[in-house]
Design a protein around this motif. Structure first.
Motif, PDB file in Angstrom:
ATOM      1  N   GLY A 143      46.219  55.298  24.978  1.00 61.58           N
ATOM      2  CA  GLY A 143      47.122  54.338  25.599  1.00 61.58           C
ATOM      3  C   GLY A 143      46.895  54.213  27.090  1.00 61.58           C
ATOM      4  N   ILE A 144      46.716  55.351  27.767  1.00 59.74           N
ATOM      5  CA  ILE A 144      46.466  55.341  29.223  1.00 59.74           C
ATOM      6  C   ILE A 144      45.104  54.713  29.513  1.00 59.74           C
ATOM      7  CG2 ILE A 144      46.229  56.740  31.289  1.00 59.74           C
ATOM      8  CD1 ILE A 144      49.047  56.706  30.263  1.00 59.74           C
ATOM      9  N   ILE A 145      44.114  55.059  28.706  1.00 51.98           N
ATOM     10  CA  ILE A 145      42.776  54.478  28.886  1.00 51.98           C
ATOM     11  C   ILE A 145      42.843  52.958  28.776  1.00 51.98           C
ATOM     12  CG2 ILE A 145      40.510  54.223  27.800  1.00 51.98           C
ATOM     13  CD1 ILE A 145      40.729  57.218  27.038  1.00 51.98           C
ATOM     14  N   ASN A 146      43.553  52.461  27.776  1.00 49.31           N
ATOM     15  CA  ASN A 146      43.649  51.011  27.593  1.00 49.31           C
ATOM     16  C   ASN A 146      44.369  50.341  28.762  1.00 49.31           C
ATOM     17  OD1 ASN A 146      42.238  50.843  25.183  1.00 49.31           O
ATOM     18  ND2 ASN A 146      44.057  51.225  23.929  1.00 49.31           N
ATOM     19  N   GLU A 147      45.357  51.020  29.334  1.00 45.32           N
ATOM     20  CA  GLU A 147      46.027  50.476  30.521  1.00 45.32           C
ATOM     21  C   GLU A 147      45.021  50.330  31.662  1.00 45.32           C
ATOM     22  OE1 GLU A 147      49.428  52.665  31.805  1.00 45.32           O
ATOM     23  OE2 GLU A 147      50.421  52.582  29.866  1.00 45.32           O
ATOM     24  N   GLY A 148      44.217  51.360  31.861  1.00 42.86           N
ATOM     25  CA  GLY A 148      43.224  51.317  32.931  1.00 42.86           C
ATOM     26  C   GLY A 148      42.174  50.252  32.699  1.00 42.86           C
ATOM     27  N   LEU A 149      41.705  50.132  31.462  1.00 47.50           N
ATOM     28  CA  LEU A 149      40.702  49.113  31.147  1.00 47.50           C
ATOM     29  C   LEU A 149      41.260  47.713  31.375  1.00 47.50           C
ATOM     30  CD1 LEU A 149      39.135  50.610  27.890  1.00 47.50           C
ATOM     31  CD2 LEU A 149      38.094  50.498  30.155  1.00 47.50           C
ATOM     32  N   ALA A 150      42.506  47.493  30.994  1.00 47.77           N
ATOM     33  CA  ALA A 150      43.127  46.184  31.210  1.00 47.77           C
ATOM     34  C   ALA A 150      43.221  45.868  32.699  1.00 47.77           C
ATOM     35  CB  ALA A 150      44.521  46.157  30.573  1.00 47.77           C
ATOM     36  N   SER A 151      43.480  46.888  33.491  1.00 46.67           N
ATOM     37  CA  SER A 151      43.578  46.686  34.940  1.00 46.67           C
ATOM     38  C   SER A 151      42.219  46.316  35.528  1.00 46.67           C
ATOM     39  CB  SER A 151      44.128  47.955  35.607  1.00 46.67           C
ATOM     40  OG  SER A 151      44.492  47.703  36.943  1.00 46.67           O
ATOM     41  N   THR A 152      41.143  46.912  35.008  1.00 42.13           N
ATOM     42  CA  THR A 152      39.807  46.551  35.517  1.00 42.13           C
ATOM     43  C   THR A 152      39.477  45.109  35.174  1.00 42.13           C
ATOM     44  OG1 THR A 152      38.619  47.339  33.533  1.00 42.13           O
ATOM     45  CG2 THR A 152      38.980  48.932  35.308  1.00 42.13           C
ATOM     46  N   GLU A 153      39.876  44.653  33.994  1.00 44.69           N
ATOM     47  CA  GLU A 153      39.597  43.270  33.614  1.00 44.69           C
ATOM     48  C   GLU A 153      40.321  42.300  34.548  1.00 44.69           C
ATOM     49  OE1 GLU A 153      37.350  42.281  31.464  1.00 44.69           O
ATOM     50  OE2 GLU A 153      36.872  44.397  31.192  1.00 44.69           O
ATOM     51  N   LYS A 154      41.551  42.632  34.926  1.00 44.96           N
ATOM     52  CA  LYS A 154      42.287  41.796  35.873  1.00 44.96           C
ATOM     53  C   LYS A 154      41.613  41.799  37.241  1.00 44.96           C
ATOM     54  CE  LYS A 154      46.778  42.443  33.621  1.00 44.96           C
ATOM     55  NZ  LYS A 154      48.131  43.051  33.750  1.00 44.96           N
ATOM     56  N   CYS A 155      41.078  42.941  37.623  1.00 47.48           N
ATOM     57  CA  CYS A 155      40.369  43.029  38.908  1.00 47.48           C
ATOM     58  C   CYS A 155      39.117  42.155  38.890  1.00 47.48           C
ATOM     59  CB  CYS A 155      40.003  44.483  39.203  1.00 47.48           C
ATOM     60  SG  CYS A 155      39.159  44.734  40.782  1.00 47.48           S
ATOM     61  N   PHE A 156      38.379  42.176  37.769  1.00 52.93           N
ATOM     62  CA  PHE A 156      37.164  41.371  37.676  1.00 52.93           C
ATOM     63  C   PHE A 156      37.465  39.879  37.757  1.00 52.93           C
ATOM     64  CE2 PHE A 156      35.260  45.045  35.106  1.00 52.93           C
ATOM     65  CZ  PHE A 156      34.652  45.573  36.225  1.00 52.93           C
ATOM     66  N   GLU A 157      38.668  39.486  37.332  1.00 52.10           N
ATOM     67  CA  GLU A 157      39.062  38.079  37.443  1.00 52.10           C
ATOM     68  C   GLU A 157      39.172  37.650  38.901  1.00 52.10           C
ATOM     69  OE1 GLU A 157      42.677  37.613  35.297  1.00 52.10           O
ATOM     70  OE2 GLU A 157      41.792  38.068  33.339  1.00 52.10           O
ATOM     71  N   VAL A 158      39.447  38.619  39.765  1.00 54.82           N
ATOM     72  CA  VAL A 158      39.585  38.334  41.200  1.00 54.82           C
ATOM     73  C   VAL A 158      38.264  38.570  41.922  1.00 54.82           C
ATOM     74  CG1 VAL A 158      40.879  38.869  43.298  1.00 54.82           C
ATOM     75  CG2 VAL A 158      42.006  39.038  41.073  1.00 54.82           C
ATOM     76  N   GLU A 159      37.605  39.693  41.608  1.00 54.42           N
ATOM     77  CA  GLU A 159      36.330  40.059  42.242  1.00 54.42           C
ATOM     78  C   GLU A 159      35.382  40.566  41.157  1.00 54.42           C
ATOM     79  OE1 GLU A 159      36.701  42.839  45.427  1.00 54.42           O
ATOM     80  OE2 GLU A 159      37.833  41.478  46.701  1.00 54.42           O
ATOM     81  N   ALA A 160      34.518  39.695  40.692  1.00 51.47           N
ATOM     82  CA  ALA A 160      33.647  40.034  39.568  1.00 51.47           C
ATOM     83  C   ALA A 160      32.674  41.162  39.880  1.00 51.47           C
ATOM     84  CB  ALA A 160      32.874  38.799  39.118  1.00 51.47           C
ATOM     85  N   GLU A 161      32.285  41.317  41.136  1.00 50.08           N
ATOM     86  CA  GLU A 161      31.303  42.338  41.498  1.00 50.08           C
ATOM     87  C   GLU A 161      31.921  43.436  42.361  1.00 50.08           C
ATOM     88  OE1 GLU A 161      28.480  42.589  40.030  1.00 50.08           O
ATOM     89  OE2 GLU A 161      28.907  40.714  38.970  1.00 50.08           O
ATOM     90  N   ASN A 162      33.149  43.779  42.081  1.00 45.03           N
ATOM     91  CA  ASN A 162      33.790  44.884  42.788  1.00 45.03           C
ATOM     92  C   ASN A 162      33.191  46.193  42.282  1.00 45.03           C
ATOM     93  OD1 ASN A 162      35.826  47.070  43.240  1.00 45.03           O
ATOM     94  ND2 ASN A 162      36.988  45.400  44.170  1.00 45.03           N
ATOM     95  N   GLY A 163      32.413  46.866  43.132  1.00 50.99           N
ATOM     96  CA  GLY A 163      31.688  48.065  42.716  1.00 50.99           C
ATOM     97  C   GLY A 163      32.589  49.190  42.251  1.00 50.99           C
ATOM     98  N   ALA A 164      33.691  49.417  42.968  1.00 50.58           N
ATOM     99  CA  ALA A 164      34.609  50.488  42.579  1.00 50.58           C
ATOM    100  C   ALA A 164      35.213  50.208  41.218  1.00 50.58           C
ATOM    101  CB  ALA A 164      35.706  50.635  43.629  1.00 50.58           C
ATOM    102  N   CYS A 165      35.509  48.952  40.946  1.00 47.97           N
ATOM    103  CA  CYS A 165      36.079  48.593  39.656  1.00 47.97           C
ATOM    104  C   CYS A 165      35.068  48.799  38.540  1.00 47.97           C
ATOM    105  CB  CYS A 165      36.572  47.148  39.679  1.00 47.97           C
ATOM    106  SG  CYS A 165      37.566  46.711  38.237  1.00 47.97           S
TER     107      CYS A 165
END
Length: 265
Positions: free
Chosen positions: A89-111
Motif C-alpha cells: 500500500g505504501i509503495i503504491n502511494e509512492g509510485l502514484a506520487s512519482t507519476e504525478k511528478c512526471f506530469e509536471v516534470e517528465a525528466e525530474n532525475g530525483a523522481c
C-alpha cells in the motif's frame, strides 16, 4: 541545497526561501518539517507531513511529490516487519506520487530515482513474469536518473542490481523471459560489479551495495574480492532496521565463507 543522509540514500534537502506566497510557503514549511523529522529518524512523521502536503498545497509541486515518494521508501525500510499488504500500500502511494511528478516534470532525475527504487520493491512482491517485465522499467528509470545526474549513486546501484539478477537468473526464469520477450535481458556479473563499484565511489556508506558487491564477487569466484566487500559491509554502520538485517546477513555470509576468521583483522 543542503545534503542530508536518509537511510544512506543520500538526498538533497531543498533550501526554502523565507518569504514566499502562501501556498508555496506551506509547501516550503512541509519540506523543512519533513527534513527535520528525517534528521532525527522520525520517518513516520516525515511521511505523514509530506502525505498531507501532496494532498493539499503540494499537489502539483514536483519536489513535494518526489519527496513524498522518498518518504514512502524510508518508512517502509524503517518498518521491515510490517505486513506485505501494508508495504504494498505504501509503495503504491509512492509510485502514484512519482507519476504525478512526471506530469509536471517528465525528466525530474530525483523522481526517476525514487520511481526505480519503489518500482524494484513493487516487483519483488509480484509473480515471476510480472517481476521480469517490471525489471525493464526499473532499469529505464535508473538510466534516466543517471542521465539527469551522473553522480546518483543509488541509480548506479539499481543498475548493478539489475545486471546481477539478470546474470544470476535461473533456468526457469530464463524460459519465462524468453516467452515474454523477443530479446530477453542480457547482463554479466562483471557489468554488475562495474555499476556497483561506481555506486560505492559515489555513496560509500551504502550497506546493501557493499553486500551485493560481495555476492557479485562470490558469483565470479573471486574470493579476495568477496572478502573485501563483505569486510567493507560489516564495517559500515546500519541506520535503520532494514540495514541492520542486511548487516547481519553480510556477517553470516562472511563467517560461512571464511570460518577461520572470527573477526576481521
Amino acid at each position: 541545497k543542503a545534503t542530508v543522509s536518509v537511510l544512506n540514500w543520500q538526498v538533497h534537502a531543498p533550501c526554502v526561501a523565507p518569504h514566499l506566497s502562501s501556498p508555496m510557503a506551506e509547501v516550503g514549511d512541509a519540506l523543512q518539517a519533513a527534513a527535520a523529522a528525517e534528521g532525527v529518524k522520525n520517518y513516520t512523521g516525515a511521511y505523514d507531513t509530506l502525505k498531507a502536503c501532496v494532498a493539499g498545497p503540494g499537489a502539483g509541486h514536483p519536489t513535494a511529490l518526489w519527496r513524498f515518494a522518498e518518504a514512502c521508501n524510508n518508512v517502509i525500510e524503517d518498518k521491515p516487519k510490517e505486513t506485505g499488504a501494508w508495504r504494498l500500500g505504501i509503495i503504491n502511494e509512492g509510485l502514484a506520487s512519482t507519476e504525478k511528478c512526471f506530469e509536471v516534470e517528465a525528466e525530474n532525475g530525483a523522481c526517476h530515482r525514487w520511481r526505480a527504487v519503489l518500482g524494484s520493491k513493487w516487483g519483488d512482491m509480484q509473480s515471476m513474469g510480472v517481476k521480469i517485465k517490471n525489471s525493464y522499467k526499473v532499469r529505464e528509470h535508473a538510466e534516466r536518473a543517471i542521465a539527469a545526474d551522473p553522480t546518483d549513486g543509488v541509480a548506479h546501484h539499481l543498475l548493478g542490481a539489475f545486471c546481477y539478477h539478470v546474470a544470476n537468473i535461473s533456468w526457469v526464469e530464463r524460459k519465462v523471459a524468453a516467452a515474454l520477450f523477443k530479446d530477453p535481458p542480457q547482463a554479466t556479473f562483471e557489468e554488475a560489479a562495474e555499476h556497483l563499484k561506481t555506486a560505492h565511489e559515489l555513496t560509500p556508506n551504502f550497506i546493501r551495495n557493499a553486500l551485493l558487491l560481495g555476492d557479485t564477487h562470490k558469483a565470479l569466484n573471486d574470493k579476495p574480492g568477496m572478502k573485501r566487500w563483505y569486510m567493507a559491509c560489516t564495517r559500515m554502520k546500519p541506520t535503520c532496521a532494514l540495514e541492520k538485517t542486511q548487516w547481519y546477513e553480510c556477517e553470516e555470509k562472511r563467517r560461512n565463507c571464511f570460518p577461520q576468521n572470527a573477526q576481521w583483522g
